[in-house]
Design an enzyme around this catalytic site. Structure first.
Site, PDB file in Angstrom:
ATOM      1  N   ASP A  72       0.602  -1.254  -0.098  1.00  0.00           N
ATOM      2  CA  ASP A  72      -0.082   0.323  -0.083  1.00  0.00           C
ATOM      3  C   ASP A  72       1.027   1.419   0.064  1.00  0.00           C
ATOM      4  O   ASP A  72       2.634   1.338  -0.002  1.00  0.00           O
ATOM      5  CB  ASP A  72      -1.182  -0.068   0.890  1.00  0.00           C
ATOM      6  N   ASP A 141      -8.103  -2.753  14.191  1.00  0.00           N
ATOM      7  CA  ASP A 141      -9.364  -3.150  14.111  1.00  0.00           C
ATOM      8  C   ASP A 141      -9.083  -4.387  12.726  1.00  0.00           C
ATOM      9  O   ASP A 141     -10.977  -4.876  12.237  1.00  0.00           O
ATOM     10  CB  ASP A 141      -9.628  -2.030  13.401  1.00  0.00           C
ATOM     11  N   HIS A 143      -7.654  -4.846  10.606  1.00  0.00           N
ATOM     12  CA  HIS A 143      -7.489  -4.257   8.446  1.00  0.00           C
ATOM     13  C   HIS A 143      -6.175  -5.086   8.344  1.00  0.00           C
ATOM     14  O   HIS A 143      -5.145  -5.474   8.927  1.00  0.00           O
ATOM     15  CB  HIS A 143      -7.242  -3.246   8.226  1.00  0.00           C
ATOM     16  N   GLU A 148      -9.993  -1.551   5.112  1.00  0.00           N
ATOM     17  CA  GLU A 148     -10.254  -1.583   6.896  1.00  0.00           C
ATOM     18  C   GLU A 148     -11.701  -1.854   6.835  1.00  0.00           C
ATOM     19  O   GLU A 148     -11.638  -3.151   5.628  1.00  0.00           O
ATOM     20  CB  GLU A 148     -11.026  -0.337   6.248  1.00  0.00           C
TER      21      GLU A 148
HETATM   22  P1  PGA Z   1       2.134  -2.222  12.856  1.00  0.00           P
HETATM   23  O1  PGA Z   1       0.869  -1.877  11.632  1.00  0.00           O
HETATM   24  O2  PGA Z   1       3.053  -3.001  12.037  1.00  0.00           O
HETATM   25  O3  PGA Z   1       2.694  -1.153  12.221  1.00  0.00           O
HETATM   26  O4  PGA Z   1       1.349  -2.514  14.057  1.00  0.00           O
HETATM   27  C1  PGA Z   1       0.211  -3.191  11.316  1.00  0.00           C
HETATM   28  C2  PGA Z   1      -0.913  -2.633  10.426  1.00  0.00           C
HETATM   29  O5  PGA Z   1      -1.743  -1.607  10.453  1.00  0.00           O
HETATM   30  O6  PGA Z   1      -1.103  -3.509   9.403  1.00  0.00           O
END
Ligand code: PGA
Length: 265
Positions: A72, A141, A143, A148
Site C-alpha cells: 500500500d 481493527d 485490517h 479497513e
Molecule cells: P503495525 O501495523 O505493524 O505498525 O502494528 C500493522 C498494520 O497496520 O497493518
C-alpha cells in the site's frame, strides 16, 4: 491456515526471516528470482533487521533479481517523502539488501494518475508473475494492508479512506496526528489472496483481539484479516502476547511442535 504461537517477538522475526530466505533460495535454484510482497509498519521491522544482519554476515541468500511489491501507499504526500511506504521499504529493507530501486515496486500515488493507479498496479503484479510470498501485518481493527473493516473480500488495488483508529495508530510516525493522510492506495483482499503463500505476523497484546477474531471468528468483511481463512497456504506467526486470546492456542502449539522437519511452513 497454520497458526504458530512462539514465545517472543524475536522468535517471530527469526522464523519469518527463515521462511523468506528459504523462498528466495528455492526460487533462485529454479532460475526464477523470487517475487516478495512486503509490508510496512512496525511489526516487520525485527524481521527486516534479521534479514539485513544475516545478509551483512554473509549467511543470507543472494537477492540478485528479487523483485518486491509493497502492499500500500499513502496518497497526498509530496513525491519522495521520507514517510512514503516506497521510501520506507527502501530504507528499512531493500537498499540494505542491495535490491536495486527499479525492482522495488509500490502503488503509484501521483495525483494525476490516481483513477488508473489501481489497475496499473494489478497489471504490474500480473506481469511479474504474481507474488510468491506476501508478508502481512494486522491492524488493531483487523485490517490487512489498508483494507479497513467493510472492505470487499474480493477487492482489487484501489483508493481507500483510512479509519480514524488507523490514522491515530500511525500518528507516531508523523509530526502531528493531523499530518497522517486520509487517503491511501492499497492492494485489495482479492489481490492479496492471489499471492502463493501468505505470512501474517503479529506481536504484542494490542493485536491479540484482532488476531483471535481473524483466525477463530467467522469469515467476514468486518474483520478483513479473516480473509486468510480462504487461502490454501496461510501461515500466522504470533508471539505469546498476540496469541493470548486464542481459544485453541494449546492445540496450535501441539501441532507445530509435532511437525516433521521436512514439512516447513
Ligand atoms: P503495525 O501495523 O505493524 O505498525 O502494528 C500493522 C498494520 O497496520 O497493518
Amino acid at each position: 491456515m497454520e497458526i504458530v504461537p512462539l514465545p517472543t517477538a524475536a522468535d517471530v522475526a527469526r522464523l519469518a526471516a527463515d521462511t523468506i530466505e528459504g523462498l528466495v533460495r528455492r526460487r533462485a535454484a529454479d532460475g526464477q528470482p523470487a517475487v516478495l510482497g512486503l509490508a510496512t509498519g512496525s511489526t516487520p521491522l525485527p524481521t527486516y533487521a534479521e534479514l539485513i544482519a544475516r545478509h551483512r554476515a554473509g549467511t543470507g541468500p543472494s537477492y540478485a533479481g528479487v523483485r518486491t511489491f509493497n502492499l500500500d501507499e499513502y496518497v497526498g504526500l509530496p513525491p519522495g517523502h521520507e514517510l512514503s511506504y516506497l521510501a520506507t521499504i527502501r530504507r528499512d529493507l531493500t537498499d540494505p539488501l542491495g535490491i536495486p530501486p527499479e525492482l522495488v515496486h509500490g502503488p503509484d500515488p501521483d495525483e494525476a494518475g490516481l483513477p488508473t493507479a489501481g489497475e496499473r498496479y494489478e497489471e504490474e503484479l500480473r506481469a511479474a508473475g504474481g507474488v510468491d510470498l506476501q508478508l502481512l501485518g494486522i491492524g488493531t481493527d483487523g485490517h490487512v494492508a489498508f483494507n479497513e473493516p467493510g472492505s470487499s473480500l474480493a477487492s482489487h488495488t484501489r483508493i481507500k479512506t483510512l479509519e480514524e483508529q488507523t490514522r491515530q495508530d500511525n500518528a507516531r510516525f508523523f509530526g502531528a496526528p493531523d499530518d497522517v493522510p486520509h487517503h491511501v492506495l492499497t492492494q485489495g483482499l482479492g489481490t492479496i489472496l492471489r499471492a502463493r503463500h501468505l505470512l501474517l505476523i503479529a506481536t504484542g497484546e494490542s493485536k491479540a483481539e484482532a488476531v483471535a477474531t481473524a483466525v477463530e471468528g467467522p469469515l467476514s468483511a468486518s474483520c478483513p484479516a479473516s480473509v486468510l481463512q480462504l487461502h490454501p497456504h496461510a501461515t500466522v506467526l504470533l508471539d505469546e502476547a498476540a496469541a493470548s486470546r486464542l481459544e485453541r492456542a494449546v492445540h496450535y502449539r501441539f501441532v507445530y511442535e509435532g511437525k516433521p522437519a521436512w514439512q516447513g511452513l
